[in-house]
Design a protein around this motif. Structure first.
Motif, PDB file in Angstrom:
ATOM      1  N   ASP A  19      62.631  53.354  40.662  1.00 39.50           N
ATOM      2  CA  ASP A  19      62.526  53.824  39.283  1.00 39.50           C
ATOM      3  C   ASP A  19      62.753  52.716  38.263  1.00 39.50           C
ATOM      4  O   ASP A  19      62.256  52.793  37.147  1.00 39.50           O
ATOM      5  N   GLY A  20      63.499  51.684  38.605  1.00 39.09           N
ATOM      6  CA  GLY A  20      63.849  50.646  37.654  1.00 39.09           C
ATOM      7  C   GLY A  20      62.777  49.605  37.403  1.00 39.09           C
ATOM      8  O   GLY A  20      62.938  48.745  36.537  1.00 39.09           O
ATOM      9  N   GLY A  48      61.338  50.509  32.432  1.00 34.76           N
ATOM     10  CA  GLY A  48      62.242  50.618  33.569  1.00 34.76           C
ATOM     11  C   GLY A  48      63.600  50.058  33.199  1.00 34.76           C
ATOM     12  O   GLY A  48      64.027  50.127  32.043  1.00 34.76           O
ATOM     13  N   ASN A  49      64.265  49.459  34.146  1.00 34.94           N
ATOM     14  CA  ASN A  49      65.599  48.899  33.920  1.00 34.94           C
ATOM     15  C   ASN A  49      65.495  47.440  33.461  1.00 34.94           C
ATOM     16  O   ASN A  49      66.189  46.566  33.946  1.00 34.94           O
ATOM     17  N   ASN A  50      64.600  47.191  32.506  1.00 39.76           N
ATOM     18  CA  ASN A  50      64.315  45.829  32.045  1.00 39.76           C
ATOM     19  C   ASN A  50      64.100  45.831  30.540  1.00 39.76           C
ATOM     20  O   ASN A  50      63.725  46.837  29.965  1.00 39.76           O
ATOM     21  N   ARG A  85      65.510  48.506  27.744  1.00 40.99           N
ATOM     22  CA  ARG A  85      65.640  49.263  28.994  1.00 40.99           C
ATOM     23  C   ARG A  85      65.342  50.744  28.791  1.00 40.99           C
ATOM     24  O   ARG A  85      65.810  51.345  27.841  1.00 40.99           O
ATOM     25  N   TRP A  86      64.534  51.281  29.686  1.00 40.64           N
ATOM     26  CA  TRP A  86      64.175  52.699  29.765  1.00 40.64           C
ATOM     27  C   TRP A  86      63.303  53.183  28.621  1.00 40.64           C
ATOM     28  O   TRP A  86      63.048  54.372  28.494  1.00 40.64           O
TER      29      TRP A  86
END
Length: 110
Positions: A37-38, A70-72, A91-92
């Motif tokens: 997911d990330g 994502g987680n970025n 992020r997200w």
């Protein structure tokens, strides 16, 4: 004897200098399987394209209608009907291109 001592000291200094100078790894974002997911995701009419790792990547993805960070933290540069645009997402976060699709030409993952 003195010459041998100077040579030994010189070799030691040179080898210590080489140890102190090491190469740093290059940052390179890359395409990955979409199994977490990330990962950063780019959705187009054909598929979902996933990317990971910090760095810059040249891409050419047409008909893009949605980008997910994502987680970025990411920056996406795109061509929008002949004009350039870019969006930075934390992020997200996500960005949709609902009224018309764009062509993503490079991404940076921070």
């Amino acid at each position: 004897m003195r010459k041998a001592l100077v040579s030994a000291l010189s070799a030691s200094v040179i080898s210590l200098g080489l140890i102190g100078v090491t190469a740093t790894p290059a940052l390179a974002a890359n395409a990955v399987a979409c199994n977490q997911d990330g990962f950063m995701r780019i959705y187009n009419s054909d598929a979902v394209h996933c990317f990971a790792n910090a760095g810059y990547l040249d891409v050419y993805i047409t008909n893009v209608n949605f980008v997910f960070a994502g987680n970025n933290r990411v920056m996406v540069r795109y061509n929008d009907r002949g004009g350039w645009g870019s969006v930075t997402l934390d992020r997200w976060e996500s960005q949709g291109f609902w009224d018309h699709s764009v062509t993503v030409e490079d991404i940076t993952i921070y």
